[in-house]
Design an enzyme around this catalytic site. Structure first.
Site, PDB file in Angstrom:
ATOM      1  N   THR A   3     -11.843 -30.307  66.035  1.00  0.00           N
ATOM      2  CA  THR A   3     -10.954 -30.291  67.189  1.00  0.00           C
ATOM      3  C   THR A   3      -9.612 -29.650  66.840  1.00  0.00           C
ATOM      4  O   THR A   3      -9.190 -29.658  65.672  1.00  0.00           O
ATOM      5  CB  THR A   3     -10.708 -31.737  67.676  1.00  0.00           C
ATOM      6  OG1 THR A   3      -9.689 -31.748  68.675  1.00  0.00           O
ATOM      7  CG2 THR A   3     -10.264 -32.636  66.533  1.00  0.00           C
ATOM      8  N   ASP A   4      -8.916 -29.142  67.854  1.00  0.00           N
ATOM      9  CA  ASP A   4      -7.569 -28.623  67.625  1.00  0.00           C
ATOM     10  C   ASP A   4      -6.558 -29.735  67.383  1.00  0.00           C
ATOM     11  O   ASP A   4      -5.439 -29.482  66.921  1.00  0.00           O
ATOM     12  CB  ASP A   4      -7.111 -27.737  68.789  1.00  0.00           C
ATOM     13  CG  ASP A   4      -7.041 -28.451  70.136  1.00  0.00           C
ATOM     14  OD1 ASP A   4      -7.439 -29.632  70.220  1.00  0.00           O
ATOM     15  OD2 ASP A   4      -6.592 -27.820  71.112  1.00  0.00           O
ATOM     16  N   GLU A   5      -6.929 -30.983  67.668  1.00  0.00           N
ATOM     17  CA  GLU A   5      -5.988 -32.086  67.498  1.00  0.00           C
ATOM     18  C   GLU A   5      -5.617 -32.333  66.038  1.00  0.00           C
ATOM     19  O   GLU A   5      -4.610 -32.993  65.754  1.00  0.00           O
ATOM     20  CB  GLU A   5      -6.533 -33.356  68.150  1.00  0.00           C
ATOM     21  CG  GLU A   5      -6.690 -33.217  69.655  1.00  0.00           C
ATOM     22  CD  GLU A   5      -6.983 -34.526  70.359  1.00  0.00           C
ATOM     23  OE1 GLU A   5      -6.389 -35.555  69.977  1.00  0.00           O
ATOM     24  OE2 GLU A   5      -7.807 -34.511  71.284  1.00  0.00           O
TER      25      GLU A   5
ATOM     26  N   TYR B 128      -7.873 -40.920  65.740  1.00  0.00           N
ATOM     27  CA  TYR B 128      -8.974 -39.985  65.978  1.00  0.00           C
ATOM     28  C   TYR B 128      -8.754 -38.670  65.253  1.00  0.00           C
ATOM     29  O   TYR B 128      -9.604 -38.211  64.478  1.00  0.00           O
ATOM     30  CB  TYR B 128      -9.154 -39.724  67.477  1.00  0.00           C
ATOM     31  CG  TYR B 128      -9.920 -38.457  67.768  1.00  0.00           C
ATOM     32  CD1 TYR B 128     -11.232 -38.308  67.325  1.00  0.00           C
ATOM     33  CD2 TYR B 128      -9.335 -37.394  68.456  1.00  0.00           C
ATOM     34  CE1 TYR B 128     -11.947 -37.144  67.563  1.00  0.00           C
ATOM     35  CE2 TYR B 128     -10.038 -36.222  68.704  1.00  0.00           C
ATOM     36  CZ  TYR B 128     -11.341 -36.109  68.253  1.00  0.00           C
ATOM     37  OH  TYR B 128     -12.041 -34.947  68.489  1.00  0.00           O
TER      38      TYR B 128
ATOM     39  N   LYS C  77     -10.808 -36.842  62.082  1.00  0.00           N
ATOM     40  CA  LYS C  77     -11.421 -35.517  62.140  1.00  0.00           C
ATOM     41  C   LYS C  77     -10.815 -34.587  61.087  1.00  0.00           C
ATOM     42  O   LYS C  77     -11.530 -33.784  60.470  1.00  0.00           O
ATOM     43  CB  LYS C  77     -11.249 -34.913  63.536  1.00  0.00           C
ATOM     44  CG  LYS C  77     -12.110 -35.573  64.596  1.00  0.00           C
ATOM     45  CD  LYS C  77     -13.603 -35.458  64.315  1.00  0.00           C
ATOM     46  CE  LYS C  77     -14.104 -34.042  64.496  1.00  0.00           C
ATOM     47  NZ  LYS C  77     -15.593 -33.960  64.313  1.00  0.00           N
TER      48      LYS C  77
END
Length: 355
Positions: A136-138, A162, A166
């Site tokens: 994810t870009d997060e 989260y 990741k």
């Protein structure tokens, strides 16, 4: 080819499975634990194909993963299985660490053992084997100001349990590539939306709350910016990377659709008013309410997807406007699917307030 896909009954995973079965000649082994977010009904269109197999298993179960590799002998692994909702990670971080970090390490070891065995028995297949980790870009954290984009070189600065989990799994994949020579690839994507999306996420929650006449809760002032990617565009990109990407590389995948959360909700309200007009006076926008912001809420994400476009020739087919209209219409046409989802553990309540 035979692709082993973890999390293939989830939102993005099921889109990947449907794309492979419908649009290619390849076969799929879908490995999914079937937690609250996994739904085999999302695969009803392809589950009868002789190129599709399903294995219910937990990626944290080393024996089960080894048995699946031994039985199915995949050419490519696409690892999508993950706990993925920020608000849930605030309420219960441990499950995210277990699945996203420990589960990824178990899967990497199962894949490495399998790949090493192939080097002894089938050099050609070992040479072609790929492990594609979907992230994810997060993991990049927050962008300051209205300009700037996440690139593949952006330093990691995760903000939530989260995104931290990741980021950890991304680091594991890179370590297995550098230390053991594992043929890995990583993709980091922007916010996905589209059909079959579990209704705890912003877009489906707003659609279904709108139809039910409930409040449309917008966090803070609604000015948080996200880049939105239609899930079927993402599925095409993922298969392109898994089959044509260069080993050891990372590819960012975005939709070129930066919108504030409030803009997204306004657009959903306008589409509902067009496609399912209110039977009473007023507009769906009247249901918008502003609520306390999420703890640690990142202000802006935006992806530079020029690398995958330049090197692999992928571009999104959908604009935000065309993709969102398709999405709203899908929920209007598929009430049976989302009502069955709502009959389960999630009833639309707010999550992530435990902090």
């Amino acid at each position: 080819m035979k692709l082993l896909i973890t999390g293939g009954a989830g939102f993005i995973g099921s889109a990947v499975v449907r794309h492979i079965i419908k649009d290619t000649v390849d076969s799929v082994v879908n490995v999914d634990k079937l937690t609250y977010a996994g739904n085999l009904e999302s695969l009803a269109d392809v589950s009868d194909s002789d190129r599709y197999k399903f294995e219910q298993a937990d990626i944290c179960d080393a024996a089960a993963m080894q048995a699946i590799f031994d039985e199915h002998q995949p050419d490519v692994v696409m690892h999508l299985a993950a706990e993925s909702h920020v608000d849930r990670s605030i309420d219960g971080p441990a499950e995210f660490i277990q699945t996203n970090v420990m589960g990824t390490s178990v899967l990497l070891e199962a894949a490495r053992r399998y790949w090493k065995a192939l080097q002894e028995t089938n050099q050609e297949k070992a040479q072609a084997f790929r492990f594609h980790h979907v992230s994810t870009d997060e993991v990049y954290g927050d962008l300051e100001g209205p300009d700037g984009l996440f690139t593949e070189e952006t330093p990691y600065a995760p903000s939530s349990p989260y995104s931290a989990s990741k980021a950890s799994s991304d680091h594991l994949v890179r370590a297995w590539q550098r230390t053991f020579g594992m043929p890995t690839l990583i993709t980091n994507c922007s916010n996905n939306y589209g059909p079959y999306h579990f209704p705890e996420k912003l877009i489906p929650l707003m659609i279904l709350n709108g139809l039910a006449g409930k409040a449309l809760p917008v966090y803070g002032d609604g000015q948080q910016v996200r880049d939105w990617l239609y899930v079927e565009d993402h599925a095409r990109a993922l298969v392109k990377v898994a089959t044509s990407g260069e080993v050891g590389e990372t590819y960012n995948i975005g939709g070129h659709n930066e919108k504030t959360n409030l803009e997204v909700v306004h657009t959903i309200c306008d589409l509902l008013q067009e496609l399912a007009p209110k039977q009473t006076a007023g507009h769906y926008r009247d249901q918008i309410t502003f609520v306390a912001d999420r703890p640690g809420h990142d202000l802006r994400y935006a992806i530079d997807a020029s690398k995958i476009e330049r090197e692999l020739g992928w571009t999104p087919d959908e604009t935000f406007e065309t993709g969102l209209k398709k999405t709203v219409q899908w929920y209007l046409d598929n009430e049976t699917w989302w009502k069955r989802v709502q009959d389960g553990s999630y009833q639309g309540q707010r999550l992530g307030v435990g902090a």
